[in-house]
Write an enzyme that holds these catalytic residues in place. Sequence first.
Site, PDB file in Angstrom:
ATOM      1  N   HIS A 229      20.535  71.889 -76.944  1.00 32.65           N
ATOM      2  CA  HIS A 229      19.158  71.870 -76.453  1.00 32.65           C
ATOM      3  C   HIS A 229      18.582  73.279 -76.425  1.00 32.65           C
ATOM      4  O   HIS A 229      19.287  74.236 -76.140  1.00 32.65           O
ATOM      5  CB  HIS A 229      19.101  71.238 -75.053  1.00 32.65           C
ATOM      6  CG  HIS A 229      19.468  69.787 -75.072  1.00 32.65           C
ATOM      7  ND1 HIS A 229      20.050  69.151 -74.001  1.00 32.65           N
ATOM      8  CD2 HIS A 229      19.346  68.858 -76.043  1.00 32.65           C
ATOM      9  CE1 HIS A 229      20.264  67.880 -74.320  1.00 32.65           C
ATOM     10  NE2 HIS A 229      19.851  67.688 -75.556  1.00 32.65           N
ATOM     11  N   TYR A 230      17.289  73.373 -76.723  1.00 32.90           N
ATOM     12  CA  TYR A 230      16.671  74.698 -76.783  1.00 32.90           C
ATOM     13  C   TYR A 230      15.162  74.595 -76.645  1.00 32.90           C
ATOM     14  O   TYR A 230      14.572  73.525 -76.795  1.00 32.90           O
ATOM     15  CB  TYR A 230      16.997  75.390 -78.121  1.00 32.90           C
ATOM     16  CG  TYR A 230      16.551  74.606 -79.331  1.00 32.90           C
ATOM     17  CD1 TYR A 230      15.212  74.600 -79.742  1.00 32.90           C
ATOM     18  CD2 TYR A 230      17.455  73.850 -80.076  1.00 32.90           C
ATOM     19  CE1 TYR A 230      14.800  73.861 -80.835  1.00 32.90           C
ATOM     20  CE2 TYR A 230      17.054  73.108 -81.169  1.00 32.90           C
ATOM     21  CZ  TYR A 230      15.720  73.122 -81.548  1.00 32.90           C
ATOM     22  OH  TYR A 230      15.302  72.382 -82.629  1.00 32.90           O
ATOM     23  N   ASN A 356      17.322  59.417 -80.085  1.00 36.27           N
ATOM     24  CA  ASN A 356      18.392  58.514 -79.610  1.00 36.27           C
ATOM     25  C   ASN A 356      17.759  57.382 -78.819  1.00 36.27           C
ATOM     26  O   ASN A 356      17.488  57.556 -77.634  1.00 36.27           O
ATOM     27  CB  ASN A 356      19.353  59.260 -78.665  1.00 36.27           C
ATOM     28  CG  ASN A 356      20.357  60.138 -79.370  1.00 36.27           C
ATOM     29  OD1 ASN A 356      20.528  60.056 -80.573  1.00 36.27           O
ATOM     30  ND2 ASN A 356      21.031  60.985 -78.617  1.00 36.27           N
ATOM     31  N   HIS A 430      17.283  63.520 -88.291  1.00 38.25           N
ATOM     32  CA  HIS A 430      16.849  64.124 -87.023  1.00 38.25           C
ATOM     33  C   HIS A 430      17.123  65.617 -86.944  1.00 38.25           C
ATOM     34  O   HIS A 430      16.630  66.280 -86.042  1.00 38.25           O
ATOM     35  CB  HIS A 430      17.497  63.409 -85.829  1.00 38.25           C
ATOM     36  CG  HIS A 430      18.856  63.917 -85.438  1.00 38.25           C
ATOM     37  ND1 HIS A 430      19.923  63.937 -86.305  1.00 38.25           N
ATOM     38  CD2 HIS A 430      19.325  64.421 -84.265  1.00 38.25           C
ATOM     39  CE1 HIS A 430      20.985  64.421 -85.677  1.00 38.25           C
ATOM     40  NE2 HIS A 430      20.655  64.726 -84.445  1.00 38.25           N
ATOM     41  N   GLY A 431      17.928  66.159 -87.837  1.00 36.39           N
ATOM     42  CA  GLY A 431      18.235  67.584 -87.754  1.00 36.39           C
ATOM     43  C   GLY A 431      19.273  67.959 -88.785  1.00 36.39           C
ATOM     44  O   GLY A 431      19.356  67.341 -89.844  1.00 36.39           O
ATOM     45  N   GLY A 433      22.773  68.148 -88.268  1.00 39.51           N
ATOM     46  CA  GLY A 433      24.021  67.374 -88.209  1.00 39.51           C
ATOM     47  C   GLY A 433      25.224  68.313 -88.226  1.00 39.51           C
ATOM     48  O   GLY A 433      25.300  69.217 -89.055  1.00 39.51           O
TER      49      GLY A 433
END
Length: 507
Positions: A229-230, A356, A430-431, A433
Site C-alpha cells: 500500500h502506498y 479485490n 490490476h498491477g 503482480g
Amino acid sequence: MPENRSYNDELNFLDKIDANTWRIKKGFVPNMKVDGFFYVNDLLEKLMFDELRQHSRAAGFGGFLPAMKQIANVAALPGIVQKSVGLPDVHAGYGFAIGNLAAFDMSNPEAVVSPGGVGFDINCGVRLLRTNLDERDVQPVKDELAQAMFDHIPVGVGSKGVIPMGARDLEEALEMGVDWSLREGYAWAEDKEHCEEYGRMLNADQSAVGSKAKKRGLPQLGTLGAGNHYAEIQVVDEIFDDYASQRMGIDHKGQVVVMIHSGSRGFGHQVATDALVAMEKAMKRDKVLTNDRQLACARIHSPEGQEYLKGMACAANFAWVNRSSMTFLSRQAFAKVFNTTPDDLDMQLIYDVSHNIAKMEEHISFQLSTTLLVHRKGSTRAFPPHHPLIPVDYQLSGQPVLIGGTMGTCSYVLTGTEKGMEQTFGTTCHGAGRAWSRAKSRRNLDYQEVLDRLAELGISIRVASPKLVMEEAPESYKNVTDVVNTCHAVGISKKAIKLRPIAVIKG
C-alpha cells in the site's frame, strides 16, 4: 489429482491459441467444469511455465500451488460459467491466484461464492486525484510535500486513524460507504460520482459482521497500512489517448496527480477469516467438494453465502471510506504546502477502482443476459463506453482503470473495452503482480540499496517500515509495462496515460 505427473505430461493439457492467449484444457486437474485461460507475453509466459516446472520437480510439495493449477482448480468450482481466467499479472495466492477472475451463475442453485476469490484485503483498490499543478511547481517542494503527506496520513502496520469515530459511526460507515464520508465532510459530492459502485455497496449489513472485525476496524479508518500500500505523487509521463485523458481532466505531460492504494485493513481480513470458518462447516453440510481446501466456499443462496456477501459489502464500504479519508488528508497536505485550498488546486477525483471484490452483474452468457457473481481477485473492472454503470463523464471514453506499478516504477491509466466485456466479463489486470515471494525479496535485496536507488531516480521517499522495503522493490515484481501492453494487445483494455512517481509514501 494425478500423482507426480511429469512437466512434459502437464504440457499436454496446455494449448497456445495466439501470441498472448493460452488455454488450460479439462483434465489438467480433476472435475474441471470449464477450460482455463491465461494471457501473457513471452516474458510473462516464461515466469508462468518456470513456476509449473518447479512444482512438477518438487512433486507438489512447497507453498502455494502454481498459478496455472489455481486457475484450473477454480474452473472446477460448482456453477462457474464459460471459463476461469488468469490475467497477465497472475501469481499464486490463497485459493484463487491473484489476477484470477471467475463468474458464477446466480440462477444456478449449485453456484458458489468463495472468499478466496476475493482475497483477505477486501476492496483493496486504487484512486487517482488530479491537480492543476505542474512538475516544475512541485519539484522545489517535493520533499516538503512528501513529508506533509507522511505527517497527515497514518501509515504502517499498527497505524491508527485520525478520523474521529465511535462504534456507532463505524456501523453507519459500513453500510453507507462514501455517503458517510460525504455527510461527515470528508469527501466532495463529485467524489461519489467517480467511484466504482458510487462508493457504496447497497447489500451491506453491519449485523452480518462479527465484533472482532469491528474491533479491528475501528482504530484503522483513514490509515494506509503496510505491504504494497502506498500514496504517490506522480507526474503524467505519456498520453496515449488524448480524448480519454481530456475526459479525466488530464491535458498535458508534466501534470501532477496523486495515487492512493489501500484497502479494508484488518477489518476486511477478519471478515474473510470468519467467513472461511463458517464455510468449511457449510461445505460439509451441503456436500460441496473442491480440489483445494483453500477454495472454501458456500452456495451463493445459502445462509453462509448471503452472510459473507453482506459482510464483504461492509468491508468494501470500509475501504471506500478509508480511501476517502486519505483523500481528505492528502488534500489538506497539498493545501498546507501550497498555502491555498484543495479546490483552487483542482484536486478532483478521477476515479476509484477495486481490485479485490465479488459483485452481481449482468453479462451476456451464451447470447442471453445473465446475472453473474463475478469474483475479481487482483483484477479490475473495466467497463466499455456506453455501459450504464459508469459515470456520465466517461460514457464516451470508457471506464478509467487504474494500474499501480511497483515502488519507483511507472503506473498506468487504461480504459475499458467492448472486447473485455466479451472475453473477460469486463475485467483487466490490476498491477505488476509479484515475481518473487516476500521472503525471497528479503533474502536477496538490501533495503538501503533499494532506498538509495530510488533517491538516484529523483524520487522522494518516506517509509514507516524501511526494513520491509525490499519486499516492494521493483525486482520483486513483474514488469507493469509488460502486463499493461499484454492487456492492450489482447484488447481487454486500452492504454490512456502513463504516470511516473516523484514521491512515495509507504507503510
